[in-house]
Design a protein around this motif. Structure first.
Motif, short mmCIF file in Angstrom:
data_model
loop_
_atom_site.label_atom_id
_atom_site.label_comp_id
_atom_site.label_asym_id
_atom_site.label_seq_id
_atom_site.Cartn_x
_atom_site.Cartn_y
_atom_site.Cartn_z
N MET A 1 61.35 31.37 -3.48
CA MET A 1 60.84 31.66 -2.14
C MET A 1 59.37 32.08 -2.20
O MET A 1 58.98 32.87 -3.06
N ARG A 3 56.65 34.25 -0.61
CA ARG A 3 56.58 35.45 0.24
C ARG A 3 55.23 35.47 0.97
O ARG A 3 54.18 35.36 0.34
N ALA A 18 55.56 33.05 12.21
CA ALA A 18 56.78 33.44 11.49
C ALA A 18 57.88 32.40 11.69
O ALA A 18 58.55 31.99 10.72
N GLN A 22 59.30 30.27 8.52
CA GLN A 22 60.66 30.58 8.07
C GLN A 22 61.64 29.42 8.34
O GLN A 22 62.70 29.36 7.73
N ASP A 26 61.94 27.58 2.33
CA ASP A 26 61.42 28.08 1.05
C ASP A 26 60.32 29.12 1.26
O ASP A 26 59.63 29.50 0.32
N ILE A 27 60.13 29.55 2.51
CA ILE A 27 59.09 30.53 2.83
C ILE A 27 59.73 31.71 3.58
O ILE A 27 60.50 31.52 4.52
N GLU A 28 59.39 32.90 3.13
CA GLU A 28 59.92 34.13 3.75
C GLU A 28 58.77 35.01 4.20
O GLU A 28 57.86 35.30 3.42
N VAL A 29 58.77 35.42 5.47
CA VAL A 29 57.76 36.35 5.98
C VAL A 29 58.22 37.77 5.66
O VAL A 29 59.24 38.22 6.17
N VAL A 30 57.47 38.45 4.80
CA VAL A 30 57.90 39.78 4.31
C VAL A 30 57.22 40.93 5.04
O VAL A 30 57.51 42.09 4.78
#
Length: 209
Positions: A1, A3, A18, A22, A26-30
């Motif tokens: 992932m 971040r 976001a 998302q 494969d992409i996460e907004v942290v």
């Protein structure tokens, strides 16, 4: 992932980014923020792979945040997302260690691609522009002598004075106490050898254009 941290002073823009990112899987907004000062503090703590940074914010710029964050953790990649095509800002972004500088008119799919490429260690900066910047560094563009004595905060306040803002308005923009701004103004006037803020405004207009 991958971040990602989002910095933009418009909540609607952050929400849109976001959702766009998302949805990829494969992409996460942290984390996210609407404040440059808050983001500079929070980004190193959450350690994203990529920080998408708004070029201009009420209390600073994404370029300043990029510089501050990378001074703490150089593994975090900065991607400046801005509405302004500005050579000076691009130069500053490169000097701050940004991995990319893209305009907000970019298509969603291209932004997702940009995030992936930056996360993989690639640079999105135009080689021709980077060459111009390196040339500028080699030959040294001399900074106005008057500005050398000012701190970053004092320079920012000088810019606001040039825009005609009062101490109260500057305090609101920078999230500072009005008395703190007054102290900064007194300090920068003393350093510049000036007596009145109108003189500072005239000087700033000439130096910061």
């Amino acid at each position: 992932m991958i971040r990602v941290f989002l910095l933009d002073d418009h909540e609607v823009v952050r929400r849109g980014l976001a959702e766009l990112l998302q949805a990829e899987g494969d992409i996460e907004v942290v984390g996210e923020s609407g404040s440059a000062l808050e983001a500079a503090r929070r980004i190193p703590a959450v350690r994203p792979d990529v920080a998408i940074l708004d070029g201009r914010l009420p209390d600073g710029s994404g370029i300043d945040v990029c510089r501050d964050v990378r001074a703490v953790d150089s593994s975090i990649k900065g991607l400046i997302l801005t509405s302004y095509e500005d050579d000076e800002a691009l130069f500053a972004a490169i000097m701050a260690g940004a991995a990319g500088y893209v305009l907000k008119q970019i298509r969603g799919t291209d932004l997702v691609d940009a995030v992936r490429r930056v996360a993989a260690g690639q640079s999105l900066l135009d080689p021709a522009v980077t060459a111009r910047v390196l040339e500028r560094i080699r030959h040294g563009v001399e900074e106005p002598r008057e500005l050398k004595s000012l701190t970053e905060q004092e320079r920012r306040i000088l810019g606001y004075i040039a825009e005609g803002l009062t101490n109260r308005e500057i305090a609101g923009r920078m999230f500072l106490a009005e008395k703190t701004v007054k102290n900064y103004v007194s300090s920068l006037l003393a350093k510049l050898g000036l007596e009145r803020r109108t003189q500072a405004a005239v000087l700033a207009t000439r130096l910061l254009r």
